[in-house]
Design a protein around this motif. Structure first.
Motif, short mmCIF file in Angstrom:
data_model
loop_
_atom_site.label_atom_id
_atom_site.label_comp_id
_atom_site.label_asym_id
_atom_site.label_seq_id
_atom_site.Cartn_x
_atom_site.Cartn_y
_atom_site.Cartn_z
N ASN A 1 52.78 30.19 48.35
CA ASN A 1 52.49 29.22 47.31
C ASN A 1 51.48 28.03 47.50
O ASN A 1 51.56 27.47 48.69
N GLY B 1 49.36 26.56 42.57
CA GLY B 1 49.41 27.74 41.95
C GLY B 1 50.47 28.62 42.81
O GLY B 1 50.43 28.65 44.16
N MET C 1 49.16 31.78 45.51
CA MET C 1 47.71 31.84 45.47
C MET C 1 47.12 32.27 46.85
O MET C 1 45.90 32.56 46.89
N ASP D 1 47.53 31.86 33.92
CA ASP D 1 48.07 33.10 34.52
C ASP D 1 46.94 33.97 35.10
O ASP D 1 45.78 33.71 34.45
N LYS D 2 47.02 34.88 36.21
CA LYS D 2 46.16 35.51 36.99
C LYS D 2 45.65 36.33 36.20
O LYS D 2 44.50 36.80 36.36
#
Ligand code: NAD
Length: 359
Positions: free
Chosen positions: A145, A149, A152, A320-321
């Motif tokens: 992490n 994020g 990420m 969110d991705k």
């Protein structure tokens, strides 16, 4: 023992599933390995460390123990550096093998360390939570992490094998079992309606960790995940369906503060919300939504979403991705056993989210 084969462009490897598999870990170490780094945490090492070390020592190779602090809060850069410090201080070379013994946190970090150390050394996943056994140890997503994020920073990096000992689940807290079962039923919902029905019929046996039932559930989940990642290792298409329930789930985790709900609990509740959204957008029948709700509750996951307020929900989901060009996209079910990844009308989403405030 059952074996599931994973074939991806990034590597092909077996998943071995058996009670007592921990004692056979030596079989997973290649003959030319120069040393073994056992990456774990104090909780898991306390339960299984000595057994794993003894098994690995049967190779006649040096076993270096690297214990990382336990918890998602430590899935970060300073903790990852502890692995590199130990590997370098002990002069492990490019032919060393990392064995990641633990849940998803240890597996993600051990795998990422293997991907980076000397530009990549071999690693073995030994997942000890149900979530890690059915999900995170398979498919090659590794990482840590960043303060800005979750997950990420990372790499796609496949292990050389996944070694699953079903016995280790005996020491796992009940909440962790429920969280892992959420990922199990997810596979049925997105890709295998028969498996979903099987889970409905065996839910009590699964919660009680009945050896036959839990072994079958792990094997089927691994087969389904292996199928998906073999089609799409790097999530440019099909793999996205594995995120069913996750857009809602990530919002719950972030909105309440990480650690309040377990990841799998949030995903379980998120699957119920995603089923409700599927009913409004793709016509998933109400009886199917009721089945999703009933099984999610039966495995022990919360099904009432927290009242974050609809604007906050939407804000959280936008980071969110899975947003593209600002438009919210979801994995949705036209029926149980089939999934599509598509944008949902804001109006339908609001209707689902407004219900979180009603209960
Ligand atoms: P975790 O690794 O934090 O483990 C949960 C807790 O159980 C920890 O305290 C751990 O020490 C303890 N534990 C582990 N095995 C045990 C055992 N056999 N007996 C008793 N206690 C045990 O959590 P998790 O749910 O396994 O994994 C969550 C992580 O996985 C998250 O960081 C998430 O981002 C990641 N994840 C990765 C993928 C992927 O594809 N790489 C997929 C899903 C989740």
């Amino acid at each position: 023992m059952s074996t599931v084969q994973v074939d991806t462009p990034g590597g092909s490897y077996p998943i071995h599933i058996a009670a007592g598999r921990l004692d056979s870990l030596a079989q997973s170490i290649p003959a030319d390995a120069t040393a073994i780094a056992l990456v774990t945490n104090p909780t898991v090492y306390g339960h299984y460390g000595e057994r794993a070390t003894k098994a690995l020592a049967q190779t006649g190779k040096r076993v270096l123990r690297i214990e990382l602090p336990d918890g998602e809060a430590h899935k970060d850069w300073p903790t990852l550096n502890l692995v590199f410090d130990a590997l370098l201080q002990n002069r492990l070379d490019r032919k060393a093998v990392i064995v990641a013994l633990g849940g998803g946190v240890v597996g993600d970090m051990g795998g990422f360390a293997a991907a980076c150390y000397m530009r990549g050394i071999r690693f073995v996943q030994v997942p000890t939570t149900l979530l890690a056994q059915v999900d995170s140890s398979v498919g090659g997503k590794t990482g840590i992490n960043h303060p800005l994020g979750k997950n990420m920073i990372g790499a796609f990096y496949q292990p050389i094998s996944v070694e699953i000992d079903t016995d280790v689940l005996a020491t796992l807290p009940a909440r962790e079992i429920a969280a892992g079962l959420a990922e199990v039923i997810k596979y049925g919902l997105i890709i295998d309606a028969e498996f979903f029905a099987w889970c409905e019929q065996h839910v009590e046996a699964l919660r009680a960790l009945d050896p036959q039932a839990i072994t079958y559930a792990i094997q089927r989940s691994c087969e389904l995940k292996a199928y998906v990642v073999s089609q799409d290792e790097r999530e440019s298409g099909l793999r996205a369906i594995l995120n069913f329930g996750h857009t809602f789930g990530h919002a719950i985790e972030a909105g309440l503060g990480y650690g309040q709900w377990l990841h799998g609990e949030a995903v379980g509740c998120g699957m119920v919300q995603a089923a409700e959204l599927s009913a409004l957008t793709l016509g998933l029948p109400p009886a199917s939504v009721a089945r999703v709700r009933a099984l999610t509750a039966a495995i022990g996951c919360p099904i009432q979403p927290p009242d974050l307020g609809t604007p906050r929900w939407i804000e959280l989901m936008q980071v969110d991705k899975k947003t593209e060009g600002g438009q919210l996209r979801f994995v949705l079910l036209p029926e149980i056993g089939q999934a599509r990844f598509e944008a949902a009308p804001l109006e339908a989403l609001r209707r689902v989210l407004d219900q979180a405030a009603v209960a």
